[in-house]
Structure formats: C-alpha cells, structure tokens
Design a protein around this motif. Structure first.
Motif, short mmCIF file in Angstrom:
data_model
loop_
_atom_site.label_atom_id
_atom_site.label_comp_id
_atom_site.label_asym_id
_atom_site.label_seq_id
_atom_site.Cartn_x
_atom_site.Cartn_y
_atom_site.Cartn_z
N LEU A 143 0.82 -1.21 0.00
CA LEU A 143 0.00 0.00 0.00
C LEU A 143 0.86 1.26 0.00
N LEU A 144 1.93 1.25 0.77
CA LEU A 144 2.79 2.43 0.81
C LEU A 144 3.36 2.75 -0.57
N LEU A 145 3.72 1.71 -1.31
CA LEU A 145 4.23 1.91 -2.67
C LEU A 145 3.15 2.50 -3.57
N TRP A 150 0.91 7.01 -6.69
CA TRP A 150 -0.15 7.93 -7.04
C TRP A 150 0.26 9.38 -6.80
N TYR A 151 1.03 9.62 -5.75
CA TYR A 151 1.40 10.99 -5.41
C TYR A 151 2.44 11.55 -6.38
N ILE A 277 -8.64 2.13 -3.69
CA ILE A 277 -8.35 1.07 -4.65
C ILE A 277 -7.79 -0.16 -3.95
N TYR A 278 -6.85 0.05 -3.04
CA TYR A 278 -6.23 -1.09 -2.34
C TYR A 278 -7.26 -1.85 -1.51
N THR A 279 -8.08 -1.13 -0.75
CA THR A 279 -9.07 -1.80 0.09
C THR A 279 -10.18 -2.43 -0.74
N LYS A 338 -6.89 2.74 9.86
CA LYS A 338 -5.54 2.72 10.43
C LYS A 338 -4.46 2.89 9.37
N ASN A 339 -4.72 2.41 8.15
CA ASN A 339 -3.73 2.57 7.08
C ASN A 339 -3.61 4.02 6.61
N SER A 340 -4.59 4.86 6.97
CA SER A 340 -4.48 6.27 6.60
C SER A 340 -3.28 6.93 7.28
N SER A 341 -2.74 6.30 8.32
CA SER A 341 -1.55 6.84 8.97
C SER A 341 -0.33 6.84 8.05
N LEU A 342 -0.38 6.09 6.95
CA LEU A 342 0.73 6.10 5.99
C LEU A 342 0.81 7.41 5.23
N ALA A 343 -0.14 8.32 5.49
CA ALA A 343 -0.11 9.63 4.84
C ALA A 343 1.15 10.41 5.19
N ILE A 344 1.82 10.04 6.28
CA ILE A 344 3.03 10.74 6.66
C ILE A 344 4.11 10.63 5.59
N ALA A 345 4.02 9.58 4.75
CA ALA A 345 5.03 9.38 3.71
C ALA A 345 4.96 10.43 2.61
N ILE A 346 3.79 11.04 2.40
CA ILE A 346 3.63 12.04 1.34
C ILE A 346 3.28 13.41 1.91
N GLY A 347 3.34 13.54 3.23
CA GLY A 347 3.19 14.85 3.84
C GLY A 347 1.78 15.32 4.06
#
Length: 400
Positions: A143-145, A150-151, A277-279, A338-347
């Motif tokens: 998911l992080l990839l 997308w970003y 899309i992932y979910t 909970k996966n929305s916390s990966l937003a830190i990767a794109i700011g």
C-alpha cells in the motif's frame, strides 16, 4: 391408626479447605482473581516506574502541554486553525483530517469493491478476467508503494494551474490539488437543512412501514423511490420558497493559481485514491465469497419464477450474502482507517503526521501523545465494530 414418619435430610458436611480446592468453580474464580491482581500490579509497576524515571530526567508525563501554543502551521485543515493555536487544537485538526480520509475512502472502496466483486462473478470472460487481474495485481502490491506512486507518478505530474484539467467547469485539477466551488449559506439556510433532516427521517420511517406491510400482506411498495423523491423534493421546495439562500464561491484563475472555492492538496487525492483502490480489492473478494456462499438453487428458483436477474441479485442473493460479508468487511474498514496513517510518507497532515510526528518532536511529551493517538484509533475501531456488529446481529437468521 396411622403413624407419621418424619423425613430426615442428610446432614451438610462441614466446609473444608480440601473440598473448596476440589471445586472447579472455586478454582476458576481464584485463578481469575490472581490473574487480575497480577495484571493490575504489573501495570502499576510499569506506570510508576516510568513516571519516576521521567521525573529523574526532568520530563513530565502530564497533559498540561495541551494549552501551550503549537507555533507551527498546517497546510490543510478541515476545521479552522491558526499558527498560534494550542496543541489540543492540533490534535483536533489531525482527528478531523483522518476521519475525512477514512469516511471518503470507506465509501469509494465499498462501491468499487462491490462492482469488482460482481465483475469477478460475471459470465462475460473479458469482465471476469479484468476484475481478476485488478484484484490480483493491486492487492499484492504494498500500500505504501501505491500511495507514493499515485502521489509522485500521477498527481504531481498534472499540469500547472494555468493549464489545469477542466472537468465541466465544476472541478479543476492541477499539480497543486483539486479545486471545487464552495457553498456559502445565507440567511434561512438552516431551515433547508432542517427540512432535509426531516425528509431523511420520513424516508427511513416510510421504508420501515413498507417492509412491515410487505411481511404482513405480501404487497410491495416502492419505498426507495418514494424516499429518494421525498429527500430531493422537500428541501428543494423549502430552498425555493426562502429565495435560494445559498450561493457558491467558484474557483477563479488569478495570476499563477486559483482563488476562491475549496481546494484539497495532491497528497489528499493520492491518499484517498490509493486507500480506496487497495481496500476495494479485499472487499471485492469478500463480496464474491459472500455471494458464492448462497446456494445456486436460490438463483434457479428465482429464474423459474420469472424474477429478473437484477432483482434476483438485489432482493434474494445480496440480503443472504450480507450475513457472510459483514464480519470480514468490518476488518477492512478498520484497516483502511488505520492505514491512513501512511499519509506521513507524502506529507498529508493526518493525526500521525501533525500529532505523533511534529507535535511529539516539538513538545517531547511522548507518553501522553502516544496514549492519545492509540486512544483515538481504539475508540474509532470500537465504534465502527459496534455499529456493524449490531447490524450483523439484526440480519442473522433466527431459528423458530
């Protein structure tokens, strides 16, 4: 002459320690009490030891810092926020942004997952194959990839604001985000919202009445269509009678960027799209498994009675499949949140980014910040589980 005889009851044996030790109920209560005391003692030891060590190092584990000014800006806020607001306001902004992403992602993922899940069962070879590869490729990619792709690979490569993608004059896309018209309510618009709420309540009551009537008499009533008409017509009539107390602030290109309206950054768009899309891949498999759990004889019986395929799926197959779909669907909704916390990767400034990252590094209050973050995700997860489990219990089959 009759002689009465008294019934003698056996004497109760004296209570002994050996007798209590051999009682399974007593042993069970004793072991649970010992376990509870040990757990409470361990928690007390860890907390007291942590507080003592922090006090030795001059650190505080309290929540007094929440009233202190944060002193940093947040790029995207759903609720009003200024640079001088407190840490408590930062926490509220992070919660609002996280819930916004989760709510939109749940809606899009559910719709897309339902469509793809039905496509996996299609008799058309092309649709079935495309749906299968959609699921197999996207759910086996991290998911992080996908969020990063997308970003940086889509939304950051959009044209500049002067060459924005115009979607019917209602929405504009460029490398700075998406721009929409913003509603500006006027005087009396509260009555329109009140009419909308009343119409929604009336539509729900109408649907419940129609379902009860159908069970009692077997006569159907188009409660869905009538309810939709009620929700659309009633607020519109109030809106027109009050002189249209709502205007729109349209985004207009001025200089090098759009002014006015409502905008969301590219990070928000990439995060919502990737999460949805992932979910949806997992939801599609859940839908497929739920539909296949319903016996094929149900479909054959409906076909023999002349029921249309669309009505067969809507009124016969899906209601039975929901009993299988709901339990694993709860987990996917919780995972998306909970996966929305990966937003830190794109700011994107979600709760983890502005609270667990910026606020923690700036204030140094690791324990209260981590505890508040864990508490938020726990409360949201328990609330979603409670709502969906209540619905699942209501639709379960009950034996008579």
């Amino acid at each position: 002459m009759s002689q009465s005889t008294a019934i003698r009851r056996p004497a109760t044996p004296p209570l002994r320690l050996g007798t209590l030790a051999n009682d399974a109920t007593v042993r069970s209560v004793f072991y649970q009490a010992v376990t509870f005391v040990c757990v409470v003692g361990l928690i007390w030891y860890l907390v007291s030891n942590t507080i003592a060590n922090m006090a030795t190092r001059g650190m505080s584990a309290g929540f007094d810092f929440l009233d202190v000014s944060a002193g940093f800006n947040i790029a995207f806020t759903l609720i009003p926020y200024r640079e001088g607001d407190s840490y408590l306001r930062v926490f509220q902004v992070g919660i609002a942004n996280t819930l916004l992403v989760a709510a939109i992602g749940v809606v899009f993922a559910s719709i897309l997952g339902l469509v793809v899940g039905l496509g996996r069962l299609s008799t058309n070879w092309l649709i079935r194959t495309l749906a299968r590869w959609y699921v197999e490729i996207l759910r086996n990619t991290p998911l992080l990839l996908q969020i990063i792709a997308w970003y940086f690979g889509v939304f950051n490569l959009l044209p500049l604001p002067r060459a924005s993608v115009d979607l019917g004059g209602v929405m504009y896309l460029n490398n700075r985000g998406a721009y929409f018209p913003a509603p500006v309510p006027g005087e009396g618009f509260g009555l329109v919202l009140l009419a909308l709420v009343a119409a929604l309540i009336g539509a729900v009551l109408l649907h419940l009445w129609a379902r009860q009537r159908f069970r009692a008499t077997g006569r159907p009533f188009p409660s869905v269509l009538v309810g939709i008409a009620l929700v659309l017509v009633a607020p519109t009539l109030v809106y027109l009678l009050l002189g249209a107390p709502l205007t729109w602030d349209w985004p207009v290109l001025r200089g090098f960027n759009f002014q006015g309206g409502f905008s969301v950054p590219p990070a928000f768009c990439a995060l919502v799209v990737a999460l949805s899309i992932y979910t949806s891949c997992f939801i599609a498999e859940i839908v497929r498994a739920g539909i296949q759990s319903v016996g094929h004889g149900q479909t054959e019986a409906a076909r023999a009675l002349g029921v249309k395929p669309s009505r067969t799926m809507r009124f016969i197959i899906l209601p039975q499949a929901m009993r299988v779909i709901i339990p694993p669907l709860i987990s996917q909704y919780l995972n998306l949140t909970k996966n929305s916390s990966l937003a830190i990767a794109i700011g994107f400034p979600d709760l983890v980014s502005v609270w667990m990252n910026t606020s923690l590094n700036q204030s140094g209050r690791a324990i209260p910040i981590v505890a508040m973050t864990m508490g938020f995700y726990c409360v949201v997860s328990l609330a979603v589980s409670f709502v969906l489990n209540s619905y699942n219990r209501r639709i379960l089959l009950r034996e008579r």
